[in-house]
Design a protein around this motif. Structure first.
Motif, PDB file in Angstrom:
ATOM      1  N   UNK A  34       0.837  -1.195   0.212  1.00 16.65           N
ATOM      2  CA  UNK A  34      -0.005  -0.050  -0.005  1.00 16.65           C
ATOM      3  C   UNK A  34       1.015   1.090  -0.334  1.00 16.65           C
ATOM      4  N   UNK A  35       2.056   1.165  -0.120  1.00 15.39           N
ATOM      5  CA  UNK A  35       2.912   2.458  -0.051  1.00 15.39           C
ATOM      6  C   UNK A  35       3.294   2.963  -1.247  1.00 15.39           C
ATOM      7  N   UNK A  36       2.696   2.259  -2.506  1.00 18.37           N
ATOM      8  CA  UNK A  36       2.697   2.921  -3.812  1.00 18.37           C
ATOM      9  C   UNK A  36       4.186   2.336  -4.518  1.00 18.37           C
ATOM     10  N   UNK A  37       4.466   1.031  -4.244  1.00 17.74           N
ATOM     11  CA  UNK A  37       5.676   0.610  -4.998  1.00 17.74           C
ATOM     12  C   UNK A  37       5.202   0.153  -6.589  1.00 17.74           C
ATOM     13  N   UNK A  38       4.045  -0.083  -6.772  1.00 19.54           N
ATOM     14  CA  UNK A  38       3.544  -0.423  -8.225  1.00 19.54           C
ATOM     15  C   UNK A  38       3.473   0.830  -9.022  1.00 19.54           C
ATOM     16  N   UNK A  39       2.829   1.852  -8.332  1.00 17.66           N
ATOM     17  CA  UNK A  39       2.823   3.155  -9.066  1.00 17.66           C
ATOM     18  C   UNK A  39       4.142   3.718  -9.249  1.00 17.66           C
ATOM     19  N   UNK A  40       5.159   3.613  -8.418  1.00 20.82           N
ATOM     20  CA  UNK A  40       6.613   3.681  -8.519  1.00 20.82           C
ATOM     21  C   UNK A  40       7.126   3.093  -9.799  1.00 20.82           C
ATOM     22  N   UNK A  41       6.981   1.793 -10.063  1.00 15.56           N
ATOM     23  CA  UNK A  41       7.429   1.042 -11.093  1.00 15.56           C
ATOM     24  C   UNK A  41       6.831   1.493 -12.279  1.00 15.56           C
ATOM     25  N   UNK A  42       5.514   1.796 -12.177  1.00 15.01           N
ATOM     26  CA  UNK A  42       4.872   2.109 -13.465  1.00 15.01           C
ATOM     27  C   UNK A  42       5.557   3.633 -14.053  1.00 15.01           C
ATOM     28  N   UNK A 220       7.665   9.438   4.860  1.00 10.20           N
ATOM     29  CA  UNK A 220       7.637   8.677   3.750  1.00 10.20           C
ATOM     30  C   UNK A 220       6.176   8.202   3.774  1.00 10.20           C
ATOM     31  N   UNK A 221       5.396   9.096   3.410  1.00 11.99           N
ATOM     32  CA  UNK A 221       3.763   8.733   3.057  1.00 11.99           C
ATOM     33  C   UNK A 221       3.446   9.441   1.729  1.00 11.99           C
ATOM     34  N   UNK A 222       2.135   9.039   1.450  1.00 10.99           N
ATOM     35  CA  UNK A 222       1.658   9.530   0.161  1.00 10.99           C
ATOM     36  C   UNK A 222       2.536   9.268  -1.048  1.00 10.99           C
ATOM     37  N   UNK A 223       3.152   8.299  -0.996  1.00  9.64           N
ATOM     38  CA  UNK A 223       3.901   7.992  -2.128  1.00  9.64           C
ATOM     39  C   UNK A 223       5.417   8.451  -2.305  1.00  9.64           C
ATOM     40  N   UNK A 224       5.575   9.079  -1.290  1.00  7.68           N
ATOM     41  CA  UNK A 224       7.186   9.921  -1.170  1.00  7.68           C
ATOM     42  C   UNK A 224       8.240   8.678  -1.073  1.00  7.68           C
ATOM     43  N   UNK A 225       9.272   8.922  -1.473  1.00  2.00           N
ATOM     44  CA  UNK A 225      10.175   8.030  -1.462  1.00  2.00           C
ATOM     45  C   UNK A 225      11.647   8.492  -1.235  1.00  2.00           C
ATOM     46  N   UNK A 245       1.468   9.928 -10.652  1.00  2.00           N
ATOM     47  CA  UNK A 245       0.932   8.865 -11.207  1.00  2.00           C
ATOM     48  C   UNK A 245       0.816   8.840 -12.636  1.00  2.00           C
ATOM     49  N   UNK A 246       0.997   7.729 -13.401  1.00  4.20           N
ATOM     50  CA  UNK A 246       0.534   7.582 -14.735  1.00  4.20           C
ATOM     51  C   UNK A 246      -0.883   8.308 -15.047  1.00  4.20           C
ATOM     52  N   UNK A 247      -0.891   9.301 -16.106  1.00  2.50           N
ATOM     53  CA  UNK A 247      -2.042   9.828 -16.353  1.00  2.50           C
ATOM     54  C   UNK A 247      -2.514  11.254 -15.762  1.00  2.50           C
TER      55      UNK A 247
END
Length: 248
Positions: A34-42, A220-225, A245-247
């Motif tokens: 839920x931390x956003x790793x898939x969105x990071x990879x995309x 490191x919240x809200x897709x921060x990294x 995010x893509x789009x």
């Protein structure tokens, strides 16, 4: 380290496409669910494939959760993977039975090495040869046999980690916890990407990499990294703005 900043020393194409140098060493992405790793990879795949040299690069995304990534075609066996990589820049690999994830990961690694040996380069319209490169992203690596701080991974994973760089075959290992990192990763990893994780085993990062992430974990919240180039003499984490995010 200052405030959250935009991308400065991280470069998506350099992360994505191994060039045979130390920059082609394996990467580690540590992120809890839920931390956003898939969105990071995309995002990084999307940005990485914008450069001309990406035309001769292939990425395999292995996931036991059957996630799709950038509408990449999905396959479930090495033969289909080999065919798909001839026509597609990104291919998702969805194991038929997650119970045999280790075997599937090993097969994907060996397939990529075999492909590189069989077709090391391709010729463009002008007759110029271009070397093919590969990037294998292994989601949920922590469930692989030998992925903890006291054990050793499979021979195929070792091959990817140690011998991949010289063949321009890179691995990115996605784990939920620092405690899932085997000792072989120490000295064979080029960079470390961290999103929101549990603080339970942050002492491991001090021992493995000499880095203390604990003070910045609340940010490191809200897709921060955070990105750390481990090839630096004194690796220092750099904080980044939330993943776009893509789009959007």
């Amino acid at each position: 380290m200052g405030s959250i900043m935009s991308n400065s020393n991280f470069n998506a194409p350099s992360w994505l496409i191994p060039d045979g140098s130390q920059k082609g060493l394996s990467s580690i992405l540590v992120a809890r669910t839920g931390s956003g790793k898939t969105e990071w990879l995309k995002r990084m795949l999307f940005d990485g494939y914008k450069v001309p040299e990406s035309k001769y690069h292939r990425t395999v995304f292995i996931t036991p959760k059957y996630e799709n990534i950038l509408n990449a075609p999905a396959v479930a066996d090495p033969r289909s993977l080999q065919k798909a990589l001839q026509k597609n820049s990104i291919v998702a690999y969805h194991p038929l039975d997650p119970e045999y994830y280790d075997e599937d990961v090993n097969s994907v690694i060996e397939t990529n090495f075999n492909l590189k040996d069989e077709i090391p380069a391709v010729k463009d319209d002008k007759g110029v040869y271009h070397e093919i490169s590969y990037h294998i992203i292994i989601d949920d690596s922590q469930i692989l046999d030998g992925f903890d701080s006291r054990r050793s991974p499979s021979p195929s994973v070792k091959k990817l980690t140690i011998a991949g760089r010289s063949k321009k075959i890179k691995g990115t290992f996605v784990v939920h916890r620092f405690g899932a990192l085997p000792r072989i990763m120490n000295g064979n990893v080029g960079d470390l990407i961290v999103m929101n994780v549990s603080s339970i085993d942050l002492d491991i990062t001090k021992r493995l990499f000499g880095i203390d992430f604990e003070p910045i974990m609340p940010e490191l919240v809200d897709y921060r990294w955070v990105y750390t180039d481990l090839l630096q003499n004194t690796p220092m984490p750099t904080k980044y703005a939330p993943v776009k995010l893509i789009g959007q």
